[in-house]
Design a protein around this motif. Structure first.
Motif, PDB file in Angstrom:
ATOM      1  N   UNK A 155       0.826  -1.212   0.000  1.00 23.99           N
ATOM      2  CA  UNK A 155       0.000   0.000   0.000  1.00 23.99           C
ATOM      3  C   UNK A 155       0.855   1.254   0.000  1.00 23.99           C
ATOM      4  N   UNK A 156       1.969   1.193   0.734  1.00 25.71           N
ATOM      5  CA  UNK A 156       2.903   2.314   0.687  1.00 25.71           C
ATOM      6  C   UNK A 156       3.347   2.546  -0.751  1.00 25.71           C
ATOM      7  N   UNK A 157       3.667   1.448  -1.428  1.00 29.03           N
ATOM      8  CA  UNK A 157       4.148   1.579  -2.802  1.00 29.03           C
ATOM      9  C   UNK A 157       3.062   2.149  -3.707  1.00 29.03           C
ATOM     10  N   UNK A 158       1.856   1.588  -3.618  1.00 31.55           N
ATOM     11  CA  UNK A 158       0.782   2.011  -4.525  1.00 31.55           C
ATOM     12  C   UNK A 158       0.444   3.486  -4.332  1.00 31.55           C
ATOM     13  N   UNK A 213       0.980  -7.161  11.557  1.00 32.77           N
ATOM     14  CA  UNK A 213       0.257  -7.054  10.284  1.00 32.77           C
ATOM     15  C   UNK A 213      -0.876  -6.062  10.455  1.00 32.77           C
ATOM     16  N   UNK A 214      -1.436  -5.651   9.340  1.00 29.39           N
ATOM     17  CA  UNK A 214      -2.558  -4.714   9.413  1.00 29.39           C
ATOM     18  C   UNK A 214      -3.844  -5.445   9.754  1.00 29.39           C
ATOM     19  N   UNK A 215      -4.861  -4.684  10.171  1.00 27.92           N
ATOM     20  CA  UNK A 215      -6.180  -5.291  10.396  1.00 27.92           C
ATOM     21  C   UNK A 215      -6.992  -5.174   9.109  1.00 27.92           C
ATOM     22  N   UNK A 216      -8.087  -5.933   9.053  1.00 30.89           N
ATOM     23  CA  UNK A 216      -8.960  -5.871   7.870  1.00 30.89           C
ATOM     24  C   UNK A 216      -9.469  -4.457   7.638  1.00 30.89           C
ATOM     25  N   UNK A 217      -9.788  -3.776   8.743  1.00 28.75           N
ATOM     26  CA  UNK A 217     -10.300  -2.403   8.625  1.00 28.75           C
ATOM     27  C   UNK A 217      -9.296  -1.511   7.906  1.00 28.75           C
ATOM     28  N   UNK A 224      -7.729   0.396   0.580  1.00 29.37           N
ATOM     29  CA  UNK A 224      -8.281  -0.015  -0.711  1.00 29.37           C
ATOM     30  C   UNK A 224      -9.302   1.009  -1.203  1.00 29.37           C
ATOM     31  N   UNK A 225     -10.123   1.520  -0.287  1.00 26.01           N
ATOM     32  CA  UNK A 225     -11.164   2.467  -0.684  1.00 26.01           C
ATOM     33  C   UNK A 225     -10.584   3.829  -1.062  1.00 26.01           C
ATOM     34  N   UNK A 273      -9.265   6.064  -6.966  1.00 23.35           N
ATOM     35  CA  UNK A 273      -8.199   6.896  -7.539  1.00 23.35           C
ATOM     36  C   UNK A 273      -7.700   6.316  -8.854  1.00 23.35           C
ATOM     37  N   UNK A 274      -7.614   5.000  -8.952  1.00 22.14           N
ATOM     38  CA  UNK A 274      -7.088   4.375 -10.166  1.00 22.14           C
ATOM     39  C   UNK A 274      -8.183   3.871 -11.094  1.00 22.14           C
TER      40      UNK A 274
END
Length: 446
Positions: A346-349, A416-420, A426-427, A432-433
C-alpha cells in the motif's frame, strides 16, 4: 439536493446514542452510493432548489466529501476504542460534512462564502480537541488567523458585487466582466490562502502535523479543494482581471512548487512530508487553473479529485504506523518492510500515485496541467520539469526510507494490518485508479 442535506441532518441524533459509531459510518457509505446513482453529469445546474443546485464540478467534490468523511470515521477507530469523547467527535464530523455539502452545492455567492468560512470551525475543533501535541493550539491559531485575515476583504467584495448586480447567483454572474483591481484581489486572496499558495502556506504543515488522522484527511482531502472550487466559480466574471494579473500567481506557484519539493526532501516527519507535498501539488493546480484555458481547468479539477484521495490515503498510512510505533519520525519508521510486510504494497501504490504514475487520476490531471501551463508560456517548462522530477524524488524518498533499512530496535518483531486498515486503504486507492476509466467525467465534458 435537499434530500441529501436532510439525510445528513437526521444522522445528528444518532451521534448521541452510544455504540452507534459504525452505524453512522454505514449510513454515510449508503449516502455515498445513493449520491453516485444521482448521475448529475451535466455542466448546468441540476437538482435545483431555491439556494442549492449541483453541476459537474460540485457533483465530484460533494461525492469526494462524503467519501472522505466516511473513510475518516473508519480511520479513527482509536477514538472509538479508547472512548475519547466519541459522540462529540461524530457530531463534529457530521456538522463538518453538512457544511461542506452546503458549500459545494450553493448557487449563491454569499451563501457559498458563509459555508466556506463556517467549515473552518469544526476543523478547528478537530485539531484542538483530538490533536496530539500541545502545539495544536498554535496550529489552530495559525489556521484561524490566516483564513480570517483574508476573508473580510472577500466579504466586502461580495457586498460590492451585490450592490452592483442586484443578485448573487453564479449562473447569472457569467454575463458580467469586472475590471477593478481591488475587487479582484479581495475576491481571490481568500481562495489563495485556502489552496494554499506558496508564501501563504505556513498554516498547512502546522495544522497537518498537529491534527488527528481524521483532521489531516479532511484537510488534505477537502479543505484544500475549497480554494480551487472558489476560484473556478469566481473566474467566470473576473476574466479581464485574470488576464492582467494571473501571471503573478502562476510564477509564485511554479517557483514555490519547486522550493516546497526541496523542503519535502529534507523532512524527517512523515506527516510534514506529505503535507508539504500537498502544497507542491496545489501549486501546480493553481497555476493550471490561472491560465484560464480549457485543459487547465479540467486538469486542475482532475488533480484536485486525485490528490484528495491520494493524500488522504497517505495520511492514513502514516497514522497506521504511528499507532504501532508511537512516532512519526522517519528515523524510527524505517525497515517497515520487515515490520509490516503487507502494508508495504500500500505504501508503494499510494506513493506511486502521489508521483502521478499511471493509471492514477493524478497522471491525467498533471498531463493536462503541464499542457496548459506550457501553452501559456514555454519558459515555465523549466520549473515544471524540476517540479515533476522532485515530486518523483520525494515520493521515492518517502517510500524507500520508510520501507528499507534496519528496523528500529524498540519495536516488536512483526505487526500485520487489520482488515479495517486494508479496506480503508483499498477504498482510497481503488477510486483513484478506477476513475481514469471514466475520465470524461473528470475532464468536465465541457
Amino acid at each position: 439536493m435537499l434530500k441529501f442535506i436532510m439525510f445528513i441532518l437526521f444522522l445528528l441524533p444518532l451521534c448521541f446514542i452510544n455504540n452507534m459509531y459504525w452505524m453512522v459510518h454505514n449510513f454515510l457509505f449508503l449516502l455515498c452510493f445513493i449520491f453516485i446513482f444521482m448521475n448529475m453529469y451535466s455542466n448546468y445546474f441540476m437538482s435545483i432548489s431555491y439556494l442549492f443546485g449541483c453541476d459537474l464540478i460540485s457533483y465530484g467534490l460533494i461525492l469526494l466529501s462524503m467519501w472522505i468523511v466516511s473513510l475518516m470515521i473508519m480511520a479513527s477507530e482509536s477514538i472509538y476504542k479508547y472512548n475519547n469523547y466519541v459522540n462529540l467527535f461524530l457530531l463534529n464530523i457530521i456538522i463538518l460534512l453538512i457544511l461542506l455539502v452546503l458549500t459545494f452545492s450553493s448557487m449563491n455567492l454569499f451563501m457559498f462564502y458563509l459555508f466556506f468560512e463556517s467549515s473552518l470551525i469544526p476543523t478547528l475543533f478537530l485539531i484542538l480537541g483530538w490533536g496530539y501535541q500541545p502545539e495544536r493550539l498554535q496550529a489552530g491559531i495559525y489556521l484561524l488567523f490566516y483564513t480570517l485575515l483574508v476573508s473580510l476583504p472577500m466579504l466586502v467584495g461580495i457586498f460590492y458585487l451585490y450592490n452592483f448586480m442586484g443578485h448573487m447567483n453564479f449562473y447569472l454572474m457569467m454575463n458580467y466582466n469586472f475590471n477593478l483591481d481591488i475587487l479582484y484581489f479581495s475576491l481571490i486572496m481568500a481562495f489563495l490562502v485556502k489552496m494554499p499558495m506558496f508564501l501563504v502556506h505556513l498554516w498547512l504543515p502546522k495544522a497537518h502535523v498537529e491534527a488527528p488522522v481524521s483532521g489531516s484527511m479532511i484537510l488534505a482531502g477537502i479543505m484544500l479543494k475549497l480554494g480551487g472550487y472558489g476560484l473556478l466559480r469566481v473566474f467566470s466574471f473576473l476574466q479581464i482581471m485574470g488576464l492582467k494579473f494571473n501571471y503573478i500567481w502562476i510564477s509564485i506557484s511554479l517557483v514555490g512548487g519547486v522550493l516546497v519539493s526541496l523542503i519535502c526532501l529534507c523532512q524527517t516527519d512523515l506527516k510534514a512530508l506529505i503535507a508539504y507535498s500537498s502544497v507542491a501539488h496545489m501549486g501546480i493546480v493553481l497555476s493550471g487553473l490561472m491560465t484560464l484555458t480549457y485543459t487547465g481547468i479540467c486538469g486542475s479539477y482532475s488533480l484536485m479529485i486525485g490528490h484528495g484521495l491520494c493524500s488522504s490515503g497517505l495520511f492514513c498510512l502514516a497514522n497506521i504506523t504511528y499507532e504501532r510505533l508511537s512516532s512519526r519520525s522517519l528515523l524510527i519508521n524505517k525497515g517497515l518492510l520487515n515490520f509490516m510486510p503487507s502494508m508495504s504494497l500500500w505504501w508503494f501504490l499510494l506513493s506511486s500515485s502521489n508521483m502521478a504514475a499511471p493509471p492514477s487520476l493524478n497522471l491525467l490531471g498533471e498531463i493536462s496541467l503541464i499542457n496548459s501551463i506550457i501553452s501559456w508560456s514555454w519558459v515555465s517548462m523549466i520549473s515544471l520539469s524540476f517540479l515533476s522530477f522532485f515530486s518523483a524524488a520525494y515520493s521515492l524518498y518517502l517510500y524507500a526510507y520508510s520501507q528499507h533499512g534496519k528496523s528500529f530496535s524498540g519495536i516488536y518483531l512483526l505487526s500485520t494490518g487489520t482488515n479495517r486498515e486494508f479496506l480503508l486503504l483499498f477504498l482510497h486507492w481503488f477510486p483513484l485508479n478506477l476513475l481514469i476509466l471514466k475520465s470524461e467525467m473528470c475532464m468536465l465534458w465541457l
